[in-house]
Write a protein that holds these residues in place. Structure first.
Motif, PDB file in Angstrom:
ATOM      1  N   GLY A  47      -6.089  -0.646  -1.807  1.00 24.47           N
ATOM      2  CA  GLY A  47      -6.163   0.615  -3.408  1.00 24.47           C
ATOM      3  C   GLY A  47      -6.372   1.724  -2.019  1.00 24.47           C
ATOM      4  O   GLY A  47      -6.950   1.350  -0.852  1.00 24.47           O
ATOM      5  N   VAL A  48      -5.867   2.899  -2.307  1.00 30.60           N
ATOM      6  CA  VAL A  48      -6.089   3.932  -1.400  1.00 30.60           C
ATOM      7  C   VAL A  48      -7.027   4.964  -1.762  1.00 30.60           C
ATOM      8  O   VAL A  48      -6.308   5.185  -3.132  1.00 30.60           O
ATOM      9  N   ASP A  49      -7.602   5.807  -1.293  1.00 32.89           N
ATOM     10  CA  ASP A  49      -8.701   6.757  -1.943  1.00 32.89           C
ATOM     11  C   ASP A  49      -7.312   8.117  -1.357  1.00 32.89           C
ATOM     12  O   ASP A  49      -6.705   8.103  -0.776  1.00 32.89           O
ATOM     13  N   PRO A  50      -7.095   8.654  -2.647  1.00 29.62           N
ATOM     14  CA  PRO A  50      -5.454   9.857  -2.863  1.00 29.62           C
ATOM     15  C   PRO A  50      -5.615  10.880  -1.902  1.00 29.62           C
ATOM     16  O   PRO A  50      -7.463  11.157  -1.383  1.00 29.62           O
ATOM     17  N   ARG A  51      -4.820  11.541  -1.997  1.00 31.33           N
ATOM     18  CA  ARG A  51      -5.782  13.059  -1.007  1.00 31.33           C
ATOM     19  C   ARG A  51      -5.903  13.554  -2.239  1.00 31.33           C
ATOM     20  O   ARG A  51      -6.587  13.478  -2.617  1.00 31.33           O
ATOM     21  N   ALA A  84     -13.023  -7.074   3.212  1.00 25.64           N
ATOM     22  CA  ALA A  84     -12.384  -6.080   2.642  1.00 25.64           C
ATOM     23  C   ALA A  84     -12.257  -5.223   3.866  1.00 25.64           C
ATOM     24  O   ALA A  84     -12.247  -5.640   4.965  1.00 25.64           O
ATOM     25  N   GLU A  85     -10.752  -4.998   4.387  1.00 25.70           N
ATOM     26  CA  GLU A  85     -10.242  -4.522   5.498  1.00 25.70           C
ATOM     27  C   GLU A  85      -9.635  -2.917   5.633  1.00 25.70           C
ATOM     28  O   GLU A  85      -9.659  -2.356   4.097  1.00 25.70           O
ATOM     29  N   CYS A  86     -10.223  -2.423   5.948  1.00 23.02           N
ATOM     30  CA  CYS A  86      -9.790  -0.568   5.940  1.00 23.02           C
ATOM     31  C   CYS A  86      -9.063  -0.080   6.707  1.00 23.02           C
ATOM     32  O   CYS A  86      -8.898  -0.604   8.071  1.00 23.02           O
ATOM     33  N   ALA A  87      -8.621   0.948   6.795  1.00 21.53           N
ATOM     34  CA  ALA A  87      -7.060   1.484   7.596  1.00 21.53           C
ATOM     35  C   ALA A  87      -7.057   2.494   7.728  1.00 21.53           C
ATOM     36  O   ALA A  87      -7.715   2.991   5.621  1.00 21.53           O
ATOM     37  N   ARG A  88      -6.287   3.938   7.828  1.00 19.00           N
ATOM     38  CA  ARG A  88      -5.924   4.894   7.083  1.00 19.00           C
ATOM     39  C   ARG A  88      -4.624   5.577   7.869  1.00 19.00           C
ATOM     40  O   ARG A  88      -4.351   5.129   8.585  1.00 19.00           O
ATOM     41  N   LEU A  89      -4.423   6.366   6.783  1.00 17.10           N
ATOM     42  CA  LEU A  89      -2.703   6.856   5.925  1.00 17.10           C
ATOM     43  C   LEU A  89      -2.216   7.800   6.282  1.00 17.10           C
ATOM     44  O   LEU A  89      -2.693   8.399   5.975  1.00 17.10           O
ATOM     45  N   ASN A 105      -4.714   1.423  -8.979  1.00 16.21           N
ATOM     46  CA  ASN A 105      -5.484   2.803  -8.260  1.00 16.21           C
ATOM     47  C   ASN A 105      -6.592   2.827  -9.865  1.00 16.21           C
ATOM     48  O   ASN A 105      -6.142   1.826 -10.947  1.00 16.21           O
ATOM     49  N   SER A 106      -8.264   3.609  -9.695  1.00 17.44           N
ATOM     50  CA  SER A 106      -8.986   3.639 -10.057  1.00 17.44           C
ATOM     51  C   SER A 106      -8.908   4.255 -11.612  1.00 17.44           C
ATOM     52  O   SER A 106      -9.509   4.399 -12.862  1.00 17.44           O
ATOM     53  N   GLY A 107      -8.746   5.401 -11.572  1.00 14.68           N
ATOM     54  CA  GLY A 107      -8.232   6.715 -12.071  1.00 14.68           C
ATOM     55  C   GLY A 107      -8.778   7.947 -11.763  1.00 14.68           C
ATOM     56  O   GLY A 107      -9.023   7.683 -11.119  1.00 14.68           O
ATOM     57  N   GLY A 108      -9.293   8.275 -13.091  1.00 17.53           N
ATOM     58  CA  GLY A 108      -9.792   9.743 -13.375  1.00 17.53           C
ATOM     59  C   GLY A 108      -9.238  11.107 -13.263  1.00 17.53           C
ATOM     60  O   GLY A 108      -9.128  11.167 -14.850  1.00 17.53           O
ATOM     61  N   PRO A 109      -8.350  11.985 -12.933  1.00 13.59           N
ATOM     62  CA  PRO A 109      -8.119  10.948 -11.276  1.00 13.59           C
ATOM     63  C   PRO A 109      -9.686  11.817 -10.813  1.00 13.59           C
ATOM     64  O   PRO A 109     -10.641  12.370 -11.437  1.00 13.59           O
ATOM     65  N   GLY A 110      -9.768  11.011  -9.273  1.00 13.17           N
ATOM     66  CA  GLY A 110     -10.686  10.947  -8.189  1.00 13.17           C
ATOM     67  C   GLY A 110     -11.871   9.786  -8.211  1.00 13.17           C
ATOM     68  O   GLY A 110     -12.187   9.995  -7.537  1.00 13.17           O
ATOM     69  N   GLY A 111     -11.379   8.853  -8.744  1.00 11.04           N
ATOM     70  CA  GLY A 111     -12.023   7.980  -9.054  1.00 11.04           C
ATOM     71  C   GLY A 111     -11.700   7.150  -7.361  1.00 11.04           C
ATOM     72  O   GLY A 111      -9.876   7.596  -6.260  1.00 11.04           O
ATOM     73  N   SER A 112     -11.889   6.395  -6.693  1.00 12.75           N
ATOM     74  CA  SER A 112     -11.750   5.546  -5.248  1.00 12.75           C
ATOM     75  C   SER A 112     -10.866   4.469  -5.774  1.00 12.75           C
ATOM     76  O   SER A 112     -11.270   3.583  -5.993  1.00 12.75           O
ATOM     77  N   GLY A 113     -10.170   4.690  -5.189  1.00 13.35           N
ATOM     78  CA  GLY A 113      -9.155   3.178  -4.709  1.00 13.35           C
ATOM     79  C   GLY A 113      -9.546   2.437  -3.738  1.00 13.35           C
ATOM     80  O   GLY A 113      -8.981   0.984  -4.381  1.00 13.35           O
ATOM     81  N   GLN A 114     -10.472   2.905  -2.837  1.00 13.03           N
ATOM     82  CA  GLN A 114     -10.807   1.430  -2.215  1.00 13.03           C
ATOM     83  C   GLN A 114     -11.706   0.397  -2.817  1.00 13.03           C
ATOM     84  O   GLN A 114     -12.007  -0.356  -2.893  1.00 13.03           O
ATOM     85  N   LEU A 115     -12.506   1.299  -3.659  1.00 16.54           N
ATOM     86  CA  LEU A 115     -13.530   0.542  -4.488  1.00 16.54           C
ATOM     87  C   LEU A 115     -12.676  -0.745  -5.397  1.00 16.54           C
ATOM     88  O   LEU A 115     -13.434  -1.156  -6.168  1.00 16.54           O
ATOM     89  N   GLN A 116     -11.733   0.125  -5.904  1.00 17.18           N
ATOM     90  CA  GLN A 116     -11.191  -0.370  -7.286  1.00 17.18           C
ATOM     91  C   GLN A 116     -10.732  -1.949  -6.363  1.00 17.18           C
ATOM     92  O   GLN A 116     -10.250  -2.521  -7.372  1.00 17.18           O
ATOM     93  N   ALA A 117      -9.737  -1.584  -4.720  1.00 17.40           N
ATOM     94  CA  ALA A 117      -9.277  -2.981  -4.405  1.00 17.40           C
ATOM     95  C   ALA A 117      -9.875  -4.071  -4.959  1.00 17.40           C
ATOM     96  O   ALA A 117     -10.157  -5.651  -4.558  1.00 17.40           O
TER      97      ALA A 117
END
Length: 520
Positions: free
Chosen positions: A143-147, A72-77, A111-123
């Motif tokens: 995966g991205v954690d939405p705004r 896993a690699e992470c960044a901020r957009l 995207n994992s759903g929800g809304p509110g689910g973490s896209g990071q974890l879903q990746a």
């Protein structure tokens, strides 16, 4: 139990207690092509700096998940808060990439759903579930954690962890037991604004802006067109993106879709009718057992359930932690357990425990669904779910909310607390923001390539017919999956589904009409 992975499981099926506003189906306006749009170049031209995910975990579940993987690699957009006024502040989104095992041909955004689910974890979950397919060899999974969600900043915050432990996260909504006033909903809105830090930000967390964020992500990842897999709420996001950016779509997998033609209130009634169907099947399975807590008479099972849970309104059950199991929390836990047939035994055990005045099992279910860690730290999943839906939903008057409550209890009598419908109130009524969404959505889209919608015959929250309608609306392919659960595409539990999704993602080959998979 829910479907298992070697990694800590993200409850990606949007397991939302009854007290919450379940995901709505909506759409947004066409993308802005005015001068304001040209001012977005600095966002589209930014460079992502992927590195360690050490500082990206904000919950115990995330810490365990990141610790279980090495790739896993992470960044901020960075994206604008308000796309109409991009100079009026920005928000940072947390992005996780699971690199392709071979030469990457591009990225698959999930995207994992929800809304509110973490896209990071879903990746991470999607990379694990699809690891035996060509997808993870040829594509990075991103995966991205939405705004407003999880590790993105700022994160939506409406209630402290300590207060949630005491009272649960109950926002006024048509389905739950209780009575509220205008002062109550005003207090909720004020607290959300105060704790999140910005009324402006809360007003801009709706799905159209999330779709705009996703287009920036697409460009920054270096993809000319978007390849996307979204489940549950993620199908709403995918369809909104398709309407706003049809020429930027390469492939869309929409798993667990809702009927795009339904108005907000109609959709809620349909969803809870689906939960009633699953409750009835769970009760049927229970009554065949000699020790079933609901008895052996199927005709009396619903009344037996009411006899057990309704007393919680006045006398909550106890737990060893000192936290209480009240009626709304118990109903939320039961609903969460209905998402998959494999969880029904836990629901039955939790109901049986209530007859002894104890709520341990249902509390564990509730905590798991809401992503509360053993350290007492809650994710902001539920808060984000409510607020994002508030920005997407059609808001209702108290009278309309009472009518909705009556319809829901009629269609899903297992939710009926035996009280008057009076006092129902839309928890969004005092929230900031004016929805820019309209119904129906994703209609008459031109220049959209073939899409793939997956719909499960026994899906309790996004009924099968909704997926059929969405596939027809998008003029795309439909994959029917026979089974009793919510979503399947990224879990790795069906080789049949994996093969069809892989053929589509890799070669843009859609299944033949009438294609069907069967879950074990």
């Amino acid at each position: 139990m829910l479907q298992k992975h070697k990694l800590p499981a993200l409850l990606a099926a949007a397991l939302i207690p009854a007290a919450l506003l379940l995901a709505s189906c909506t759409t947004g306006p066409a993308p802005d092509t005015s001068q304001a749009a040209t001012d977005l170049s600095r966002f589209y031209d930014q460079k992502l700096r992927f590195g360690s995910c050490e500082d990206f975990a904000v919950t115990e579940l995330q810490e365990k998940t990141f610790a279980a993987v090495t790739r896993a690699e992470c960044a901020r957009l960075t994206v604008p808060i308000d796309y109409d006024h991009p100079d009026d502040g920005t928000t940072e989104l947390a992005v996780t990439r699971m690199a392709a095992s071979g030469d990457a041909q591009g990225s698959v955004v999930v995207n994992s759903g929800g809304p509110g689910g973490s896209g990071q974890l879903q990746a991470i979950i999607a990379a694990n579930g699809l690891k035996n397919t060509p997808i993870t060899e040829q594509y990075d999974i991103v995966g991205v954690d939405p705004r407003g969600v999880s590790a993105s900043s700022p994160a939506i915050d409406c209630i402290s962890d300590e207060q949630t432990d005491k009272t649960g996260l109950v926002f006024p909504a048509g389905v739950v037991q209780g009575s509220w006033t205008a002062a109550d909903t005003r207090k909720i809105a004020d607290e959300c604004i105060k704790r999140t830090g910005s009324e402006q930000f809360l007003a801009e967390v709706g799905t159209p802006n999330v779709a705009r964020d996703m287009d920036i992500l697409r460009a920054v990842l270096g993809d000319e067109k978007l390849t996307y897999i979204g489940q549950s709420y993620g199908t709403r996001l995918g369809a909104v993106y398709a309407e706003m950016f049809p020429s930027k779509v390469r492939a869309l997998v929409l798993d667990g879709a809702q009927d795009p033609t339904l108005q907000s209130a109609e959709r809620k009634v349909t969803q809870y009718a689906g939960f009633q169907r699953s409750f009835d099947l769970m009760a049927d399975a229970c009554t065949w057992q000699p020790d079933c807590v609901l008895g052996q008479d199927r005709g009396q099972a619903l009344q037996r359930f009411h006899d057990i849970v309704r007393p919680l309104i006045d006398t909550p059950a106890t737990t060893s932690s000192g936290r209480h199991m009240d009626y709304n929390t118990a109903i939320g836990a039961v609903i969460g357990g209905l998402y998959q047939s494999t969880t029904w035994p836990a629901v039955q055990a939790g109901i049986a425990e209530l007859t002894q005045g104890k709520g341990e099992t249902l509390l564990a279910l509730s905590d798991g669904f809401a992503e509360r860690g053993s350290d007492g730290v809650w994710s902001n999943y539920l808060e984000a779910n409510v607020i994002i839906n508030c920005m997407d939903e059609q808001r209702r008057t108290p009278k309309q909310e009472e009518q909705l409550r009556a319809k829901i209890w009629a269609e899903a009598p297992f939710l009926d607390p035996g009280e008057s419908v009076e006092g129902a109130r839309d928890g969004c009524e005092a929230m900031p923001g004016n929805t820019e969404l309209s119904y129906p959505y994703a209609q008459n889209i031109t220049d959209l390539p073939d899409t793939l919608t997956i719909s499960i015959t026994g899906d309790p929250t996004t009924p099968y017919g909704g997926g059929v309608t969405l596939a027809n609306t998008l003029n795309g392919a439909l994959l029917t999956v026979k089974g009793e659960q919510h979503t399947v595409a990224m879990g790795g539990t069906s080789a049949c589904v994996n093969d069809i999704v892989s053929d589509y993602i890799i070669d843009l080959k859609t299944p033949v009409q009438g294609a069907t998979c069967i879950l074990d």
